[in-house]
Scaffold this motif. Structure first.
Motif, PDB file in Angstrom:
ATOM      1  N   CYS A 164       0.838  -1.192   0.000  1.00 53.30           N
ATOM      2  CA  CYS A 164       0.000   0.000   0.000  1.00 53.30           C
ATOM      3  C   CYS A 164       0.883   1.256   0.000  1.00 53.30           C
ATOM      4  O   CYS A 164       1.751   1.375   0.863  1.00 53.30           O
ATOM      5  CB  CYS A 164      -0.890  -0.030   1.231  1.00 53.30           C
ATOM      6  N   CYS A 189      -7.374   3.483   2.993  1.00 53.25           N
ATOM      7  CA  CYS A 189      -6.178   4.031   2.363  1.00 53.25           C
ATOM      8  C   CYS A 189      -6.489   4.544   0.958  1.00 53.25           C
ATOM      9  O   CYS A 189      -5.918   5.530   0.526  1.00 53.25           O
ATOM     10  CB  CYS A 189      -5.076   2.974   2.328  1.00 53.25           C
ATOM     11  N   ILE A 221       0.108   4.094   0.835  1.00 52.18           N
ATOM     12  CA  ILE A 221      -0.265   4.979   1.938  1.00 52.18           C
ATOM     13  C   ILE A 221       0.374   4.531   3.235  1.00 52.18           C
ATOM     14  O   ILE A 221       1.001   5.319   3.938  1.00 52.18           O
ATOM     15  CB  ILE A 221      -1.793   5.016   2.097  1.00 52.18           C
ATOM     16  N   CYS A 222       0.203   3.283   3.590  1.00 50.57           N
ATOM     17  CA  CYS A 222       0.688   2.826   4.888  1.00 50.57           C
ATOM     18  C   CYS A 222       1.789   1.776   4.759  1.00 50.57           C
ATOM     19  O   CYS A 222       2.417   1.436   5.753  1.00 50.57           O
ATOM     20  CB  CYS A 222      -0.469   2.278   5.712  1.00 50.57           C
ATOM     21  N   CYS A 269      -4.330  -1.101   0.591  1.00 54.61           N
ATOM     22  CA  CYS A 269      -4.584  -2.253   1.444  1.00 54.61           C
ATOM     23  C   CYS A 269      -6.035  -2.268   1.889  1.00 54.61           C
ATOM     24  O   CYS A 269      -6.535  -3.289   2.342  1.00 54.61           O
ATOM     25  CB  CYS A 269      -3.655  -2.223   2.647  1.00 54.61           C
TER      26      CYS A 269
HETATM   27 ZN   LIG Z   1      -2.845   1.030   3.500  1.00 57.69          ZN
END
Ligand SMILES: [Zn+2]
Length: 73
Positions: A20, A41, A22-23, A37
């Protein structure tokens, strides 16, 4: 005795190793959520686009290029 080369051994050792953006966690199994994910996100990423945190190249019209139709002054 020769070693029998396993074709899979030569393949990249990263089966769907997407993460992911984002994270950083592994992407969701659901293709519609990838590369994220989770829906959360994905929404974060969408929000960044909407709020303009992601810079998009300015269109050519924004360039300070001479306009062929403009009268020379
Ligand atoms: Zn994520």
């Amino acid at each position: 005795m020769t070693r029998n080369a396993d074709p899979r051994a030569a393949a990249p050792a990263r089966p769907a190793a997407a993460t992911c953006p984002i994270c950083g966690r592994p992407s969701a199994e659901a293709a519609r959520l990838r590369p994220f994910c989770s829906v959360r996100c994905a929404d974060v990423d969408l929000g960044r686009w909407i709020t303009g945190q992601y810079r998009v190249p300015a269109p050519p019209d924004e360039e300070a290029s001479p306009d062929p139709d403009a009268p020379a002054s």
